[in-house]
Write a protein that holds these residues in place. Structure first.
Motif, PDB file in Angstrom:
ATOM      1  N   TRP A  56     -18.333 -69.808 -41.639  1.00  0.00           N
ATOM      2  CA  TRP A  56     -17.090 -69.150 -41.263  1.00  0.00           C
ATOM      3  C   TRP A  56     -17.143 -68.625 -39.839  1.00  0.00           C
ATOM      4  O   TRP A  56     -16.155 -68.692 -39.106  1.00  0.00           O
ATOM      5  N   LEU A  57     -18.266 -68.121 -39.433  1.00  0.00           N
ATOM      6  CA  LEU A  57     -18.384 -67.662 -38.051  1.00  0.00           C
ATOM      7  C   LEU A  57     -18.290 -68.836 -37.079  1.00  0.00           C
ATOM      8  O   LEU A  57     -17.672 -68.722 -36.018  1.00  0.00           O
ATOM      9  N   THR A  58     -18.881 -69.948 -37.440  1.00  0.00           N
ATOM     10  CA  THR A  58     -18.772 -71.139 -36.600  1.00  0.00           C
ATOM     11  C   THR A  58     -17.325 -71.593 -36.497  1.00  0.00           C
ATOM     12  O   THR A  58     -16.842 -71.934 -35.410  1.00  0.00           O
ATOM     13  N   PHE A  59     -16.635 -71.572 -37.599  1.00  0.00           N
ATOM     14  CA  PHE A  59     -15.235 -71.985 -37.582  1.00  0.00           C
ATOM     15  C   PHE A  59     -14.385 -71.045 -36.736  1.00  0.00           C
ATOM     16  O   PHE A  59     -13.594 -71.492 -35.908  1.00  0.00           O
ATOM     17  N   THR A  60     -14.526 -69.744 -36.939  1.00  0.00           N
ATOM     18  CA  THR A  60     -13.648 -68.806 -36.240  1.00  0.00           C
ATOM     19  C   THR A  60     -13.990 -68.641 -34.772  1.00  0.00           C
ATOM     20  O   THR A  60     -13.109 -68.371 -33.963  1.00  0.00           O
ATOM     21  N   ILE A  65     -14.665 -73.554 -33.480  1.00  0.00           N
ATOM     22  CA  ILE A  65     -13.737 -74.641 -33.801  1.00  0.00           C
ATOM     23  C   ILE A  65     -12.279 -74.195 -33.687  1.00  0.00           C
ATOM     24  O   ILE A  65     -11.448 -74.902 -33.121  1.00  0.00           O
ATOM     25  N   GLN A  66     -11.952 -73.025 -34.189  1.00  0.00           N
ATOM     26  CA  GLN A  66     -10.561 -72.588 -34.199  1.00  0.00           C
ATOM     27  C   GLN A  66      -9.976 -72.423 -32.792  1.00  0.00           C
ATOM     28  O   GLN A  66      -8.856 -72.888 -32.547  1.00  0.00           O
ATOM     29  N   PRO A  67     -10.647 -71.783 -31.843  1.00  0.00           N
ATOM     30  CA  PRO A  67     -10.050 -71.709 -30.497  1.00  0.00           C
ATOM     31  C   PRO A  67      -9.862 -73.078 -29.842  1.00  0.00           C
ATOM     32  O   PRO A  67      -8.902 -73.283 -29.102  1.00  0.00           O
ATOM     33  N   LYS A  68     -10.751 -74.017 -30.127  1.00  0.00           N
ATOM     34  CA  LYS A  68     -10.575 -75.356 -29.563  1.00  0.00           C
ATOM     35  C   LYS A  68      -9.361 -76.046 -30.166  1.00  0.00           C
ATOM     36  O   LYS A  68      -8.633 -76.751 -29.471  1.00  0.00           O
ATOM     37  N   LEU A  69      -9.139 -75.853 -31.453  1.00  0.00           N
ATOM     38  CA  LEU A  69      -7.975 -76.469 -32.085  1.00  0.00           C
ATOM     39  C   LEU A  69      -6.680 -75.822 -31.625  1.00  0.00           C
ATOM     40  O   LEU A  69      -5.661 -76.489 -31.450  1.00  0.00           O
TER      41      LEU A  69
END
Length: 55
Positions: A17-21, A24-28
Motif C-alpha cells: 500500500w505504501l508503494t502504491f500511494t 504508483i498513484q502520483p505517476k498515474l
C-alpha cells in the motif's frame, strides 16, 4: 495455525500500500485525461408526455 500469524502478511500488505500511494498513484494521476469534462452547458430536450389510452 500459520494463517493466524499476521507478522509476514501485515508487513507485505503495508509495504504494497505504501508503494502504491507513494510511487504508483502520483505517476498515474499525472497523466492528462483523454476525455476531460467539457465546459459546455448541457442542452435539455423538450419531451412530450405519453398519453395512455386507459388513463
Amino acid at each position: 495455525m500459520p494463517q493466524l500469524n499476521p507478522n509476514p502478511w501485515l508487513f507485505i500488505m503495508l509495504i504494497s500500500w505504501l508503494t502504491f500511494t507513494m510511487i504508483i498513484q502520483p505517476k498515474l494521476l499525472s497523466f492528462i485525461s483523454t476525455n476531460p469534462p467539457s465546459s459546455k452547458t448541457p442542452t435539455t430536450t423538450n419531451t412530450t408526455p405519453w398519453t395512455w389510452p386507459w388513463a
